[in-house]
Motif scaffolding. Structure first.
Motif, PDB file in Angstrom:
ATOM      1  N   ILE A 140      17.377   5.851  -0.864  1.00  0.00           N
ATOM      2  CA  ILE A 140      16.364   6.664  -1.709  1.00  0.00           C
ATOM      3  C   ILE A 140      16.167   8.187  -1.310  1.00  0.00           C
ATOM      4  CG2 ILE A 140      13.703   5.942  -2.374  1.00  0.00           C
ATOM      5  CD1 ILE A 140      15.932   3.665  -2.779  1.00  0.00           C
ATOM      6  N   ASN A 141      16.016   8.516  -3.069  1.00  0.00           N
ATOM      7  CA  ASN A 141      15.671  10.191  -3.225  1.00  0.00           C
ATOM      8  C   ASN A 141      14.250  10.258  -3.123  1.00  0.00           C
ATOM      9  OD1 ASN A 141      15.591  13.013  -2.930  1.00  0.00           O
ATOM     10  ND2 ASN A 141      17.411  13.116  -4.273  1.00  0.00           N
ATOM     11  N   ASN A 142      13.466   9.993  -2.097  1.00  0.00           N
ATOM     12  CA  ASN A 142      12.378  10.538  -2.932  1.00  0.00           C
ATOM     13  C   ASN A 142      11.610  12.035  -3.673  1.00  0.00           C
ATOM     14  OD1 ASN A 142       9.628   9.195  -4.080  1.00  0.00           O
ATOM     15  ND2 ASN A 142       8.365  10.227  -2.115  1.00  0.00           N
ATOM     16  N   SER A 143      12.758  13.040  -2.927  1.00  0.00           N
ATOM     17  CA  SER A 143      12.102  14.327  -3.574  1.00  0.00           C
ATOM     18  C   SER A 143      12.447  14.583  -4.979  1.00  0.00           C
ATOM     19  CB  SER A 143      13.177  15.546  -2.463  1.00  0.00           C
ATOM     20  OG  SER A 143      14.412  15.458  -2.968  1.00  0.00           O
ATOM     21  N   PRO A 144      12.112  15.874  -5.497  1.00  0.00           N
ATOM     22  CA  PRO A 144      11.939  16.402  -6.773  1.00  0.00           C
ATOM     23  C   PRO A 144      13.083  16.591  -7.471  1.00  0.00           C
ATOM     24  CG  PRO A 144      10.271  16.808  -5.704  1.00  0.00           C
ATOM     25  CD  PRO A 144      10.715  16.654  -4.883  1.00  0.00           C
ATOM     26  N   VAL A 196      14.513  11.716   2.006  1.00  0.00           N
ATOM     27  CA  VAL A 196      15.181  11.005   1.269  1.00  0.00           C
ATOM     28  C   VAL A 196      15.176   9.550   2.574  1.00  0.00           C
ATOM     29  CG1 VAL A 196      17.683  10.992   0.874  1.00  0.00           C
ATOM     30  CG2 VAL A 196      16.587  13.107   0.365  1.00  0.00           C
ATOM     31  N   TYR A 197      15.478   8.080   2.192  1.00  0.00           N
ATOM     32  CA  TYR A 197      15.430   7.423   3.974  1.00  0.00           C
ATOM     33  C   TYR A 197      17.037   6.169   2.684  1.00  0.00           C
ATOM     34  CZ  TYR A 197      13.887   3.717   5.169  1.00  0.00           C
ATOM     35  OH  TYR A 197      14.004   2.162   6.254  1.00  0.00           O
ATOM     36  N   ASP A 215       0.961  -1.045   0.133  1.00  0.00           N
ATOM     37  CA  ASP A 215       0.383  -0.112   0.433  1.00  0.00           C
ATOM     38  C   ASP A 215       1.145   1.369  -0.201  1.00  0.00           C
ATOM     39  OD1 ASP A 215      -2.190  -1.651  -0.189  1.00  0.00           O
ATOM     40  OD2 ASP A 215      -2.473  -1.007   1.416  1.00  0.00           O
ATOM     41  N   ALA A 216       1.726   1.193   0.397  1.00  0.00           N
ATOM     42  CA  ALA A 216       2.736   2.040   0.429  1.00  0.00           C
ATOM     43  C   ALA A 216       3.487   2.204  -0.822  1.00  0.00           C
ATOM     44  CB  ALA A 216       4.324   2.488   1.917  1.00  0.00           C
ATOM     45  N   LEU A 217       4.541   1.841  -1.053  1.00  0.00           N
ATOM     46  CA  LEU A 217       4.505   2.158  -3.217  1.00  0.00           C
ATOM     47  C   LEU A 217       3.701   2.032  -3.504  1.00  0.00           C
ATOM     48  CD1 LEU A 217       6.742  -1.413  -2.721  1.00  0.00           C
ATOM     49  CD2 LEU A 217       7.272   0.287  -1.594  1.00  0.00           C
ATOM     50  N   GLN A 218       2.706   2.229  -3.450  1.00  0.00           N
ATOM     51  CA  GLN A 218       1.154   3.151  -4.460  1.00  0.00           C
ATOM     52  C   GLN A 218       1.120   4.285  -3.852  1.00  0.00           C
ATOM     53  OE1 GLN A 218      -1.431  -0.179  -5.349  1.00  0.00           O
ATOM     54  NE2 GLN A 218      -0.449  -1.248  -6.404  1.00  0.00           N
ATOM     55  N   ILE A 219       2.073   4.688  -2.814  1.00  0.00           N
ATOM     56  CA  ILE A 219       1.436   5.962  -2.275  1.00  0.00           C
ATOM     57  C   ILE A 219       2.366   7.222  -2.313  1.00  0.00           C
ATOM     58  CG2 ILE A 219       0.753   7.421  -0.917  1.00  0.00           C
ATOM     59  CD1 ILE A 219      -1.379   5.483   0.190  1.00  0.00           C
ATOM     60  N   ILE A 220       3.654   6.280  -1.686  1.00  0.00           N
ATOM     61  CA  ILE A 220       4.956   7.092  -1.767  1.00  0.00           C
ATOM     62  C   ILE A 220       5.438   7.690  -2.565  1.00  0.00           C
ATOM     63  CG2 ILE A 220       4.895   5.720   0.583  1.00  0.00           C
ATOM     64  CD1 ILE A 220       7.474   4.889  -1.066  1.00  0.00           C
ATOM     65  N   PHE A 221       5.370   7.652  -4.316  1.00  0.00           N
ATOM     66  CA  PHE A 221       5.915   8.207  -4.530  1.00  0.00           C
ATOM     67  C   PHE A 221       5.231   9.679  -5.511  1.00  0.00           C
ATOM     68  CE2 PHE A 221       7.743   3.786  -4.921  1.00  0.00           C
ATOM     69  CZ  PHE A 221       9.100   4.034  -4.673  1.00  0.00           C
ATOM     70  N   ASP A 222       4.286   9.666  -5.041  1.00  0.00           N
ATOM     71  CA  ASP A 222       3.497  10.762  -5.206  1.00  0.00           C
ATOM     72  C   ASP A 222       3.556  12.054  -4.131  1.00  0.00           C
ATOM     73  OD1 ASP A 222       3.365  10.505  -8.435  1.00  0.00           O
ATOM     74  OD2 ASP A 222       1.503   9.841  -7.963  1.00  0.00           O
ATOM     75  N   GLU A 223       4.690  11.821  -3.219  1.00  0.00           N
ATOM     76  CA  GLU A 223       4.169  12.532  -1.954  1.00  0.00           C
ATOM     77  C   GLU A 223       5.371  12.979  -2.118  1.00  0.00           C
ATOM     78  OE1 GLU A 223       0.963  10.340   0.477  1.00  0.00           O
ATOM     79  OE2 GLU A 223       3.378  10.126   1.077  1.00  0.00           O
ATOM     80  N   ASP A 224       5.971  14.446  -2.779  1.00  0.00           N
ATOM     81  CA  ASP A 224       7.181  15.087  -2.744  1.00  0.00           C
ATOM     82  C   ASP A 224       7.463  15.600  -1.561  1.00  0.00           C
ATOM     83  OD1 ASP A 224       6.973  14.201  -5.615  1.00  0.00           O
ATOM     84  OD2 ASP A 224       6.121  16.352  -6.165  1.00  0.00           O
ATOM     85  N   ASP A 225       7.049  16.150  -0.673  1.00  0.00           N
ATOM     86  CA  ASP A 225       7.102  16.909   0.186  1.00  0.00           C
ATOM     87  C   ASP A 225       7.818  15.421   1.886  1.00  0.00           C
ATOM     88  OD1 ASP A 225       5.163  16.429   1.802  1.00  0.00           O
ATOM     89  OD2 ASP A 225       3.997  18.162   1.198  1.00  0.00           O
ATOM     90  N   GLY A 244      17.404  14.457  -8.189  1.00  0.00           N
ATOM     91  CA  GLY A 244      15.556  13.793  -7.742  1.00  0.00           C
ATOM     92  C   GLY A 244      14.994  12.451  -7.684  1.00  0.00           C
ATOM     93  N   LYS A 245      13.981  11.907  -7.616  1.00  0.00           N
ATOM     94  CA  LYS A 245      13.157  10.688  -8.125  1.00  0.00           C
ATOM     95  C   LYS A 245      14.010  10.129  -8.314  1.00  0.00           C
ATOM     96  CE  LYS A 245       8.846  12.315  -6.606  1.00  0.00           C
ATOM     97  NZ  LYS A 245       8.242  11.790  -5.451  1.00  0.00           N
TER      98      LYS A 245
END
Length: 625
Positions: free
Chosen positions: A573-577, A557-558, A404-414, A616-617
């Motif tokens: 993992i840099n999930n920020s843009p 960033v994780y 569930d988390a993987l289907q959400i988090i990559f659109d959560e930029d902040d 980013g990303k």
């Protein structure tokens, strides 16, 4: 005799109707016997007893004996005279077969030979799938049509219709065998195929979860022998075969549903009652009895009668059926559909019967709970389960919380507080709830969820981040077929859209994604990344069974480490843009005396005494040197 089954708004009474069939295992049957299940058994099992079902018109009228009276340990007759259940002790059998004599009024009416086959060497010690594996999930009807001659079969109702999204498209076992090298090239070491046993529903039978014969491969997929051959071909490539097994329900067309051995073989109600799907009621000490009963005993859907696993005959039948397939097809694992939809006490006995026979075998249960405390309850030796004196004996569960988390988090930029990659951090932080977190099946999607590439509009950067996590986080990664070439599908259009045909699996397909030359540039970008990532994963045991240390995400960033006594891997993992610069001083407790690191997908060398830039990303997998 009458056996009443309630369907929605319809009350149907089944009377005995002889089921004429040709038995598929080449067993010679007497006219009085129409079925024997299991069709044969094996000598040298941990549990020496086997319960044999004989089915035929008024067969219960006969007295059954063998030359050695000690062989038969129990005879069970039910309300339905067309069944008799004979239990034998295989240790008492001399030779490779048992000759049963059926008498009526002390006169021999007929005899029936029952075969005991020799087990494979070291069969009991077979090793199941584990965290060193990557599991490839496919739906056989939608993967590849290797044998057009079995697209239709006279014994099954639904016919080939590839134009119908929810119809039978013709994919089969031969299609899987022909493309094993493709799957192997992805770095996959095991295959979980959705069920292959016969499903004779009139429509939507392609998924085969409404099975009509659990000792027979659906003829539109192939034969039992084809399934054995699939396992043999996989073992030549050091790959493992995982069977999708359904304990909770059968289909309405199952031959036993049409002539129930006993009324309580399935759960029945005065009016059709569907499960409330509220699985938390099982472990909830405050749940009402009626809610819990409907949860467990209600039917999954109207076309799938709910099996009563607390009936000892049903439980024994299901235990033996699973063990029979393990022995016969030389299985390496089982994925159990709707595991916690069955009564807990019954399903735990089913699981223990299998693991008693195969101590190193692995089973993963579909537990569609997102709360990790509730999910942990269902893993073997769970501390939460022990509070209620419950042990499922189930080695592995599916990590739907992570999915569930993987289907959400990559659109959560902040990534503020509990968003973005912090969701994954918080999930890993609760690993203490699980007795064996490395034996969780982890995935971004499967055949019942939204398609990952559809959610993220084929943004390959987000796909790469998700796959990097699956390849390096604790657990057993599972990849859903087609994702590795960018396949998408809109679940809002129906399940068939997330279960599309794999391009190139049918003659005449203009796009053959099974080959480099046949794939588009877009597909090759997905494939090349996936293949390189998971083939690397094979080589690094630190990400299989190593320990984890992770750090609170900053700026979305994780950073986490997987390590053992000889290896250490740093994942960023840099999930920020935006591009981020990672100060390595914060991670000295894991970096220790390592000086450099090689990024495993690009071979770029980083100096660990300096800050590490990351776009980013994106993600980096650094093997510390």
């Amino acid at each position: 005799m009458k056996y009443k089954i309630q369907f929605p708004n319809i009350s149907v009474r089944f009377f005995y109707v002889p089921i004429l069939m040709i038995f598929f295992m080449n067993i010679s049957l007497n006219a009085q016997i129409q079925r024997i299940e299991p069709p044969f058994w094996f000598s040298g099992m941990h549990n020496p007893e086997v319960q044999i079902l004989f089915y035929g018109e008024d067969i219960a009228q006969y007295q059954v004996s063998t030359a050695n009276p000690a062989v038969i340990t129990n005879v069970k007759r039910t309300e339905n005279p067309n069944y008799i259940f004979i239990t034998i002790n295989t240790k008492k059998v001399t030779g490779t077969a048992v000759d049963f004599t059926f008498k009526n009024k002390n006169k021999t009416s007929f005899t029936q030979k029952y075969e005991l086959k020799e087990r494979r060497k070291n069969s009991a010690q077979r090793k199941g799938f584990d965290a060193s594996d990557m599991m490839y999930l496919l739906m056989p009807d939608r993967f590849a049509n290797g044998n057009k001659n079995n697209d239709n079969d006279s014994s099954t109702t639904e016919k080939y219709n590839r134009e119908l999204p929810g119809g039978r498209h013709g994919g089969d076992i031969e299609g899987i065998i022909q493309h094993l090298d493709y799957i192997h090239s992805l770095g996959a070491t095991s295959i979980w195929s959705t069920p292959l046993c016969e499903d004779n529903d009139a429509e939507y039978s392609y998924h085969t979860y409404g099975q009509s014969d659990v000792y027979k491969i659906d003829p539109r997929f192939g034969t039992n022998e084809d399934y054995v051959r699939l396992g043999e071909e996989m073992h030549k490539r050091d790959m493992k075969l995982v069977m999708d097994y359904v304990t909770n329900h059968w289909g309405l067309q199952h031959w036993m549903i049409k002539d129930l051995p006993t009324p309580d073989w399935i759960h029945q109600f005065d009016n059709y009652t569907q499960t409330n799907h509220k699985r938390s009621t099982i472990s909830d000490t405050n749940a009402s009895k009626i809610d819990r009963d409907i949860c467990i005993n209600g039917w999954f859907v109207p076309s799938m009668p709910d099996l009563n696993i607390m009936n000892p005959l049903v439980l024994k039948y299901l235990c033996q059926n699973a063990i029979w397939w393990i022995e016969y097809a030389n299985l390496d694992g089982i994925r159990v559909d709707t595991y916690n939809y069955s009564e807990p006490e019954g399903i735990s006995k089913w699981t223990k019967a299998i693991t008693d026979e195969y101590p190193n075998f692995n089973l993963v249960g579909e537990i569609t709970l997102r709360n990790q405390g509730l999910l942990s309850y269902w893993q073997k030796d769970s501390p939460i389960g022990q509070i209620q004196k419950f042990n499922s004996h189930l080695p592995s569960v599916m990590d739907f919380a992570l999915s569930d988390a993987l289907q959400i988090i990559f659109d959560e930029d902040d990534g503020n507080w509990d968003k973005g990659v912090t969701r994954v951090y918080d999930i890993i932080a609760r690993d203490f709830l699980f007795p064996n977190s490395s034996n969780l099946l982890i995935f971004a999607e499967n055949h019942d969820t939204k398609r990952f590439n559809q959610i993220y509009k084929n943004d390959i950067r987000k796909y790469k981040m998700a796959m990097t996590m699956l390849a390096t986080i604790r657990g057993i990664p599972q990849l859903y077929y087609g994702s590795e070439i960018g396949m998408a599908g809109d679940q809002n259009l129906g399940d068939a859209d997330i279960r599309k045909d794999f391009p190139g699996g049918w003659d005449g397909d203009t796009n053959n994604a099974f080959t480099k030359e046949g794939r588009t540039e877009f597909q090759n970008e997905y494939f090349n990344f996936t293949s390189k990532l998971f083939n690397w994963r094979k080589t690094n045991d630190a990400v299989h069974f190593g320990k984890t240390t992770h750090y609170i995400p900053e700026n979305n960033v994780y950073v986490y480490f997987r390590y053992n006594a000889t290896k250490s891997v740093m994942i960023i993992i840099n999930n920020s843009p935006e591009t981020r610069t990672i100060d390595t001083k914060r991670f000295q407790e894991n970096i220790k005396n390592y000086k450099t690191a090689k990024e495993v997908l690009t071979d770029v060398i980083f100096d660990l005494s300096k800050a590490i830039p990351i776009e980013g990303k994106s993600a980096l997998i650094l093997e510390l040197k």
